[in-house]
Scaffold this motif. Structure first.
Motif, PDB file in Angstrom:
ATOM      1  N   ASP A  25      34.785  52.001  34.819  1.00  0.00           N
ATOM      2  CA  ASP A  25      34.800  50.681  35.241  1.00  0.00           C
ATOM      3  C   ASP A  25      35.448  49.773  34.425  1.00  0.00           C
ATOM      4  O   ASP A  25      36.361  48.994  33.958  1.00  0.00           O
ATOM      5  CB  ASP A  25      34.355  49.784  36.019  1.00  0.00           C
ATOM      6  CG  ASP A  25      34.138  51.355  37.809  1.00  0.00           C
ATOM      7  OD1 ASP A  25      35.209  51.486  38.292  1.00  0.00           O
ATOM      8  OD2 ASP A  25      32.626  51.283  37.473  1.00  0.00           O
ATOM      9  N   SER A  29      41.046  47.159  29.559  1.00  0.00           N
ATOM     10  CA  SER A  29      41.978  46.940  30.224  1.00  0.00           C
ATOM     11  C   SER A  29      43.541  47.147  30.063  1.00  0.00           C
ATOM     12  O   SER A  29      43.864  47.530  30.910  1.00  0.00           O
ATOM     13  CB  SER A  29      42.360  45.487  30.412  1.00  0.00           C
ATOM     14  OG  SER A  29      43.527  44.707  29.050  1.00  0.00           O
ATOM     15  N   GLN A  33      41.979  53.223  33.621  1.00  0.00           N
ATOM     16  CA  GLN A  33      40.100  53.342  34.280  1.00  0.00           C
ATOM     17  C   GLN A  33      39.792  52.185  34.856  1.00  0.00           C
ATOM     18  O   GLN A  33      38.532  51.785  35.644  1.00  0.00           O
ATOM     19  CB  GLN A  33      39.387  54.468  33.446  1.00  0.00           C
ATOM     20  CG  GLN A  33      39.491  56.375  34.105  1.00  0.00           C
ATOM     21  CD  GLN A  33      38.127  56.843  32.373  1.00  0.00           C
ATOM     22  OE1 GLN A  33      38.414  56.442  31.699  1.00  0.00           O
ATOM     23  NE2 GLN A  33      38.153  57.625  33.516  1.00  0.00           N
ATOM     24  N   HIS A  34      40.045  50.905  33.872  1.00  0.00           N
ATOM     25  CA  HIS A  34      39.325  50.183  33.854  1.00  0.00           C
ATOM     26  C   HIS A  34      39.935  49.243  35.510  1.00  0.00           C
ATOM     27  O   HIS A  34      40.898  49.169  36.381  1.00  0.00           O
ATOM     28  CB  HIS A  34      40.640  48.871  33.334  1.00  0.00           C
ATOM     29  CG  HIS A  34      39.914  47.180  32.922  1.00  0.00           C
ATOM     30  ND1 HIS A  34      39.376  47.225  32.897  1.00  0.00           N
ATOM     31  CD2 HIS A  34      41.160  46.297  34.182  1.00  0.00           C
ATOM     32  CE1 HIS A  34      38.568  45.620  32.666  1.00  0.00           C
ATOM     33  NE2 HIS A  34      39.380  45.334  33.853  1.00  0.00           N
ATOM     34  N   VAL A  35      38.533  49.156  35.763  1.00  0.00           N
ATOM     35  CA  VAL A  35      38.435  47.787  36.689  1.00  0.00           C
ATOM     36  C   VAL A  35      37.521  45.994  36.544  1.00  0.00           C
ATOM     37  O   VAL A  35      37.013  46.502  35.860  1.00  0.00           O
ATOM     38  CB  VAL A  35      37.475  48.702  37.840  1.00  0.00           C
ATOM     39  CG1 VAL A  35      37.178  47.405  39.448  1.00  0.00           C
ATOM     40  CG2 VAL A  35      37.858  49.549  38.377  1.00  0.00           C
ATOM     41  N   ARG A  39      36.429  42.364  40.616  1.00  0.00           N
ATOM     42  CA  ARG A  39      36.454  43.681  41.294  1.00  0.00           C
ATOM     43  C   ARG A  39      35.039  44.411  41.080  1.00  0.00           C
ATOM     44  O   ARG A  39      34.853  44.820  42.647  1.00  0.00           O
ATOM     45  CB  ARG A  39      37.808  44.309  41.160  1.00  0.00           C
ATOM     46  CG  ARG A  39      38.116  45.595  41.839  1.00  0.00           C
ATOM     47  CD  ARG A  39      38.665  45.114  43.323  1.00  0.00           C
ATOM     48  NE  ARG A  39      38.365  46.609  44.084  1.00  0.00           N
ATOM     49  CZ  ARG A  39      38.472  46.487  45.459  1.00  0.00           C
ATOM     50  NH1 ARG A  39      38.040  45.489  45.951  1.00  0.00           N
ATOM     51  NH2 ARG A  39      38.729  47.362  46.396  1.00  0.00           N
ATOM     52  N   TYR A  40      34.996  44.863  40.197  1.00  0.00           N
ATOM     53  CA  TYR A  40      33.589  45.321  40.083  1.00  0.00           C
ATOM     54  C   TYR A  40      32.247  44.786  40.837  1.00  0.00           C
ATOM     55  O   TYR A  40      31.661  45.564  41.604  1.00  0.00           O
ATOM     56  CB  TYR A  40      33.013  45.687  38.470  1.00  0.00           C
ATOM     57  CG  TYR A  40      31.938  46.398  38.483  1.00  0.00           C
ATOM     58  CD1 TYR A  40      32.298  47.191  38.432  1.00  0.00           C
ATOM     59  CD2 TYR A  40      30.656  45.500  37.812  1.00  0.00           C
ATOM     60  CE1 TYR A  40      30.486  48.443  37.779  1.00  0.00           C
ATOM     61  CE2 TYR A  40      29.601  46.512  37.289  1.00  0.00           C
ATOM     62  CZ  TYR A  40      29.492  48.178  36.973  1.00  0.00           C
ATOM     63  OH  TYR A  40      27.846  48.034  36.502  1.00  0.00           O
ATOM     64  N   ASN A  43      33.163  45.129  43.747  1.00  0.00           N
ATOM     65  CA  ASN A  43      32.486  46.245  44.817  1.00  0.00           C
ATOM     66  C   ASN A  43      31.459  47.165  45.037  1.00  0.00           C
ATOM     67  O   ASN A  43      30.511  47.401  45.827  1.00  0.00           O
ATOM     68  CB  ASN A  43      33.161  48.284  43.639  1.00  0.00           C
ATOM     69  CG  ASN A  43      34.534  47.710  43.714  1.00  0.00           C
ATOM     70  OD1 ASN A  43      35.104  47.607  45.211  1.00  0.00           O
ATOM     71  ND2 ASN A  43      34.916  48.155  42.734  1.00  0.00           N
ATOM     72  N   TYR A 101      28.884  44.284  31.800  1.00  0.00           N
ATOM     73  CA  TYR A 101      29.391  44.903  33.824  1.00  0.00           C
ATOM     74  C   TYR A 101      27.866  45.270  33.105  1.00  0.00           C
ATOM     75  O   TYR A 101      27.712  45.769  34.645  1.00  0.00           O
ATOM     76  CB  TYR A 101      29.807  46.356  33.122  1.00  0.00           C
ATOM     77  CG  TYR A 101      31.805  45.903  33.673  1.00  0.00           C
ATOM     78  CD1 TYR A 101      32.268  46.436  34.517  1.00  0.00           C
ATOM     79  CD2 TYR A 101      32.344  45.105  32.859  1.00  0.00           C
ATOM     80  CE1 TYR A 101      33.770  46.230  34.382  1.00  0.00           C
ATOM     81  CE2 TYR A 101      33.589  45.226  32.440  1.00  0.00           C
ATOM     82  CZ  TYR A 101      34.192  45.833  33.607  1.00  0.00           C
ATOM     83  OH  TYR A 101      35.805  45.234  33.696  1.00  0.00           O
TER      84      TYR A 101
END
Length: 140
Positions: A25, A29, A33-35, A39-40, A43, A101
């Motif tokens: 994630d 950008s 695979q980027h989140v 949004r991460y 989730n 993250y």
């Protein structure tokens, strides 16, 4: 994801859930695979709320949750591996971006207060990847 609460009596209960995601994630950008960080976080919160909120169909108050942070990145090594691919690929991860993250995983940043966070990020010293958290518990 889980047994719905109306079926709990028919199946064994999940006693411990480990959530370990974020490394992919946290790609930059341009990566597929980027989140996005927001949004991460959503989730993560959804996973916890799904088990903790009484009105959720997956409500399971006895399930313990451990979140494992994304591991640290060895940028130079990763960039080298990507450069050696055919065709070569651009570096898609950085230490700083991944760290954001990791920080999103800590309970004080979540209104849901995840019960426990295992800091995989802190378990590896990027200067000496062999010096892991395991060396604190086992003779290596």
């Amino acid at each position: 994801m889980f047994t719905k609460k109306e079926n709990h009596s028919a199946y064994q209960k999940c006693k411990l859930l480990t959530i370990w995601f974020g490394a992919n994630d946290a790609c930059l950008s341009f990566s597929r695979q980027h989140v996005p960080l927001a949004r991460y976080k959503e989730n993560l919160q959804w996973m916890v709320r799904s088990l903790r909120e009484q009105d959720s169909e997956y409500y399971s108050p006895s399930t313990r949750i451990i979140f494992i942070t994304p591991p640290p990145i060895q940028e130079d090594r990763w960039a080298g591996l990507l450069a050696d691919r055919d065709p070569p690929q651009e570096k898609d991860r950085t230490w700083e971006h991944t760290k954001a993250y990791v920080e999103a995983a800590y309970p004080e940043l979540h209104p849901d207060n995840l019960p426990q966070v295992f800091p995989a990020w802190d378990s590896v010293d990027p200067r000496d990847p062999r010096a892991t958290v395991v060396s604190h518990y086992v003779d290596v």
